[in-house]
Design a protein around this motif. Structure first.
Motif, PDB file in Angstrom:
ATOM      1  N   LYS A 158       0.831  -1.200   0.000  1.00  0.00           N
ATOM      2  CA  LYS A 158       0.000   0.000   0.000  1.00  0.00           C
ATOM      3  C   LYS A 158       0.870   1.256   0.000  1.00  0.00           C
ATOM      4  CE  LYS A 158      -2.232   0.750   3.761  1.00  0.00           C
ATOM      5  NZ  LYS A 158      -3.224   0.607   4.860  1.00  0.00           N
ATOM      6  N   ILE A 159       1.866   1.291   0.871  1.00  0.00           N
ATOM      7  CA  ILE A 159       2.762   2.447   0.929  1.00  0.00           C
ATOM      8  C   ILE A 159       3.519   2.608  -0.386  1.00  0.00           C
ATOM      9  CG2 ILE A 159       4.829   3.359   2.055  1.00  0.00           C
ATOM     10  CD1 ILE A 159       3.838   2.032   4.646  1.00  0.00           C
ATOM     11  N   SER A 160       3.929   1.481  -0.964  1.00  0.00           N
ATOM     12  CA  SER A 160       4.689   1.531  -2.221  1.00  0.00           C
ATOM     13  C   SER A 160       3.837   2.090  -3.348  1.00  0.00           C
ATOM     14  CB  SER A 160       5.193   0.137  -2.587  1.00  0.00           C
ATOM     15  OG  SER A 160       6.036  -0.378  -1.571  1.00  0.00           O
ATOM     16  N   PHE A 161       2.610   1.588  -3.502  1.00  0.00           N
ATOM     17  CA  PHE A 161       1.734   2.037  -4.594  1.00  0.00           C
ATOM     18  C   PHE A 161       1.349   3.496  -4.418  1.00  0.00           C
ATOM     19  CE2 PHE A 161       0.904  -2.500  -5.475  1.00  0.00           C
ATOM     20  CZ  PHE A 161       1.034  -2.476  -6.855  1.00  0.00           C
ATOM     21  N   VAL A 162       0.926   3.859  -3.201  1.00  0.00           N
ATOM     22  CA  VAL A 162       0.508   5.247  -2.963  1.00  0.00           C
ATOM     23  C   VAL A 162       1.702   6.190  -3.129  1.00  0.00           C
ATOM     24  CG1 VAL A 162      -0.372   6.858  -1.233  1.00  0.00           C
ATOM     25  CG2 VAL A 162      -1.390   4.589  -1.449  1.00  0.00           C
ATOM     26  N   GLY A 163       2.863   5.790  -2.611  1.00  0.00           N
ATOM     27  CA  GLY A 163       4.056   6.618  -2.767  1.00  0.00           C
ATOM     28  C   GLY A 163       4.443   6.789  -4.227  1.00  0.00           C
ATOM     29  N   MET A 164       4.329   5.709  -5.010  1.00  0.00           N
ATOM     30  CA  MET A 164       4.689   5.790  -6.421  1.00  0.00           C
ATOM     31  C   MET A 164       3.741   6.712  -7.184  1.00  0.00           C
ATOM     32  SD  MET A 164       5.106   2.633  -9.109  1.00  0.00           S
ATOM     33  CE  MET A 164       3.396   2.169  -8.919  1.00  0.00           C
ATOM     34  N   VAL A 165       2.429   6.593  -6.900  1.00  0.00           N
ATOM     35  CA  VAL A 165       1.434   7.417  -7.603  1.00  0.00           C
ATOM     36  C   VAL A 165       1.632   8.895  -7.256  1.00  0.00           C
ATOM     37  CG1 VAL A 165      -1.027   7.952  -7.749  1.00  0.00           C
ATOM     38  CG2 VAL A 165      -0.263   5.572  -7.840  1.00  0.00           C
ATOM     39  N   THR A 166       1.797   9.200  -5.960  1.00  0.00           N
ATOM     40  CA  THR A 166       1.974  10.600  -5.573  1.00  0.00           C
ATOM     41  C   THR A 166       3.295  11.165  -6.113  1.00  0.00           C
ATOM     42  OG1 THR A 166       2.868   9.812  -3.453  1.00  0.00           O
ATOM     43  CG2 THR A 166       0.566  10.464  -3.503  1.00  0.00           C
ATOM     44  N   PHE A 167       4.330  10.323  -6.218  1.00  0.00           N
ATOM     45  CA  PHE A 167       5.600  10.791  -6.783  1.00  0.00           C
ATOM     46  C   PHE A 167       5.436  11.121  -8.264  1.00  0.00           C
ATOM     47  CE2 PHE A 167       9.572   9.917  -9.046  1.00  0.00           C
ATOM     48  CZ  PHE A 167      10.414  10.820  -8.409  1.00  0.00           C
ATOM     49  N   VAL A 168       4.651  10.305  -8.976  1.00  0.00           N
ATOM     50  CA  VAL A 168       4.411  10.583 -10.402  1.00  0.00           C
ATOM     51  C   VAL A 168       3.702  11.922 -10.559  1.00  0.00           C
ATOM     52  CG1 VAL A 168       3.103   9.836 -12.428  1.00  0.00           C
ATOM     53  CG2 VAL A 168       4.418   8.164 -11.100  1.00  0.00           C
ATOM     54  N   LEU A 170       3.754  14.398  -8.398  1.00  0.00           N
ATOM     55  CA  LEU A 170       4.721  15.425  -7.999  1.00  0.00           C
ATOM     56  C   LEU A 170       5.750  15.681  -9.098  1.00  0.00           C
ATOM     57  CD1 LEU A 170       5.390  17.133  -5.442  1.00  0.00           C
ATOM     58  CD2 LEU A 170       7.002  15.335  -4.795  1.00  0.00           C
ATOM     59  N   TRP A 171       6.209  14.616  -9.736  1.00  0.00           N
ATOM     60  CA  TRP A 171       7.204  14.757 -10.798  1.00  0.00           C
ATOM     61  C   TRP A 171       6.634  15.506 -12.008  1.00  0.00           C
ATOM     62  CZ3 TRP A 171      12.252  14.167 -10.823  1.00  0.00           C
ATOM     63  CH2 TRP A 171      12.923  14.104 -12.051  1.00  0.00           C
ATOM     64  N   GLY A 172       5.325  15.307 -12.233  1.00  0.00           N
ATOM     65  CA  GLY A 172       4.687  16.004 -13.357  1.00  0.00           C
ATOM     66  C   GLY A 172       4.636  17.510 -13.165  1.00  0.00           C
ATOM     67  N   ASP A 173       4.633  17.981 -11.916  1.00  0.00           N
ATOM     68  CA  ASP A 173       4.610  19.418 -11.629  1.00  0.00           C
ATOM     69  C   ASP A 173       5.950  19.919 -11.090  1.00  0.00           C
ATOM     70  OD1 ASP A 173       1.986  20.039 -12.382  1.00  0.00           O
ATOM     71  OD2 ASP A 173       1.179  19.296 -10.483  1.00  0.00           O
ATOM     72  N   TRP A 174       7.009  19.215 -11.422  1.00  0.00           N
ATOM     73  CA  TRP A 174       8.321  19.571 -10.866  1.00  0.00           C
ATOM     74  C   TRP A 174       8.782  20.956 -11.325  1.00  0.00           C
ATOM     75  CZ3 TRP A 174      10.796  17.887  -6.885  1.00  0.00           C
ATOM     76  CH2 TRP A 174      12.143  18.196  -6.705  1.00  0.00           C
ATOM     77  N   LYS A 198      -4.342  17.373  -6.332  1.00  0.00           N
ATOM     78  CA  LYS A 198      -4.046  16.328  -7.328  1.00  0.00           C
ATOM     79  C   LYS A 198      -3.415  15.106  -6.682  1.00  0.00           C
ATOM     80  CE  LYS A 198      -1.841  18.976 -10.336  1.00  0.00           C
ATOM     81  NZ  LYS A 198      -1.121  19.361 -11.574  1.00  0.00           N
ATOM     82  N   MET A 199      -2.461  15.353  -5.785  1.00  0.00           N
ATOM     83  CA  MET A 199      -1.819  14.229  -5.096  1.00  0.00           C
ATOM     84  C   MET A 199      -2.827  13.493  -4.205  1.00  0.00           C
ATOM     85  SD  MET A 199       1.777  16.077  -4.042  1.00  0.00           S
ATOM     86  CE  MET A 199       2.343  14.707  -3.074  1.00  0.00           C
TER      87      MET A 199
END
Length: 360
Positions: A158-168, A170-174, A198-199
């Motif tokens: 759960k932490i891995s999936f949620v962290g990956m989605v929120t990072f994507v 975040l990376w899109g608005d870097w 969005k996150m």
């Protein structure tokens, strides 16, 4: 060649049967239900972020007012105990106006999530103090149990999936994040608010999808834990419906008592209608009790023989009428009035009986 004997009673306690409705009800009263905490978290977050979506302008405006007043007015105030309390008295109501609606929405989301899964349920069983909960050996077993390992794997995924989605997200608005130092306060706050939204929605949708799998697992685990053995089902049936042997004895005793009462009423009958050997129906007419003749005794074979024997001992007339005897036996019970279609036939028989009595 060796032969081995297998004692089937070894498997009598194996819990292989689905739980009965009574078992499910008892488990529910104890607070044992199929419920996923991930569903609660996902729906709670969904409610909160939807609230942010519709009331974000109001919240952002309140935050901006507090920041502006802090930099314009409160920065120049000397920090004394009296001034600090005054600031708290001023700011706390404004902060409460921001936080209170969020907390109410979160509470409503939690209630809705629980109601969707288990309906209305109030149980104090799970919060009762029990000494066995302090058992360190049992606690260690729970920590290193299969369920604990599964929960650890679930949490990691759960932490891995949620962290990956929120990072994507975040990376899109870097690029926008890198430009924050070149924008004013209001624009920065607006950008950060949109980014958080969005996150938040991305994490919520991910949690909703993961919660479907978690609820499926919780349902499976719940069904497995409340399974019953064949012996459990038999014991429950005995406790609920009663021991079949005892029930049979009770019914037999009730039949014997009913038969005894019937035989005591036979001497009060006016006439016995017979088949002549297989059926015997005892009728009585008492206008104070009933407007029509009624059945005081009924039986076939051995019981019919007993009825005829009692009738002979008490000089009760016995009339042979095969179709009437059979029809009354099939259509009436003891204490019933005779059906209307038999009025004429029974009236003729009773009239004949009364004439016999008057002659005597």
């Amino acid at each position: 060649m060796y032969r081995y004997s297998l004692n089937l009673q070894f498997f009598a306690g194996e819990k292989t049967e689905k739980a009965t409705p009574k078992k499910r009800q008892e488990s529910r009263k104890k607070g044992q239900v199929a419920k996923s905490q991930d569903v609660n978290t996902a729906i709670l977050l969904l409610f909160v972020f939807l609230f942010f979506w519709f009331s974000g302008g109001f919240i952002l405006g309140k935050i901006m007012d507090i920041l502006v007043r802090s930099f314009e007015d409160f920065m120049h105030i000397e920090l004394t105990e009296e001034n600090v309390f005054s600031l708290m008295h001023t700011l706390l109501p404004e902060l409460a106006m921001i936080l209170a609606p969020i907390m109410v929405v979160a509470m409503v989301g939690g209630v809705v999530a629980n109601y969707m899964q288990v309906g209305f349920l109030f149980s104090t069983e799970t919060i009762q103090f029990k000494l066995e909960k302090l058992d360190p050996i049992k606690g260690a077993k729970n920590i290193f149990s299969i369920r604990a390992i599964v929960e650890l794997i679930k949490s990691t995924l759960k932490i891995s999936f949620v962290g990956m989605v929120t990072f994507v997200v975040l990376w899109g608005d870097w690029d926008g994040i890198m430009r924050l130092s070149q924008t004013d306060l209001e624009e920065s706050l607006l950008f950060l608010a949109k980014l958080v939204m969005k996150m938040g929605f991305a994490a919520t949708i991910t949690l909703l999808l993961l919660s479907v799998f978690d609820y499926t697992y919780q349902k499976f685990d719940y069904e497995k834990n409340i399974r019953m053995s064949k012996q459990d089902i038999k014991d429950e049936y005995k406790n609920t419906e009663g021991d079949p042997f005892i029930k049979g004895k009770i019914k037999q005793k009730q039949r014997e008592m009913a038969m005894s009462r019937m035989m005591q009423d036979i001497p009060k009958a006016d006439v016995i209608i017979t088949n002549p050997t297989h059926y015997a129906i005892a009728l009585k007419y008492d206008e104070k009790k009933m407007d029509t003749p009624y059945v005081v005794g009924s039986g076939v074979d051995y019981i019919a023989l007993k009825i005829r024997s009692i009738a002979n001992n008490h000089d009760i007339p016995t009339i042979e009428n095969r179709p009437l005897a059979r029809a009354l036996y099939e259509q009436t019970e003891i204490g019933d009035a005779i059906p209307e279609e038999f009025f004429k036939a029974v009236a003729e028989i009773l009239a004949y009986v009364y004439r016999l009595k008057h002659k005597v």
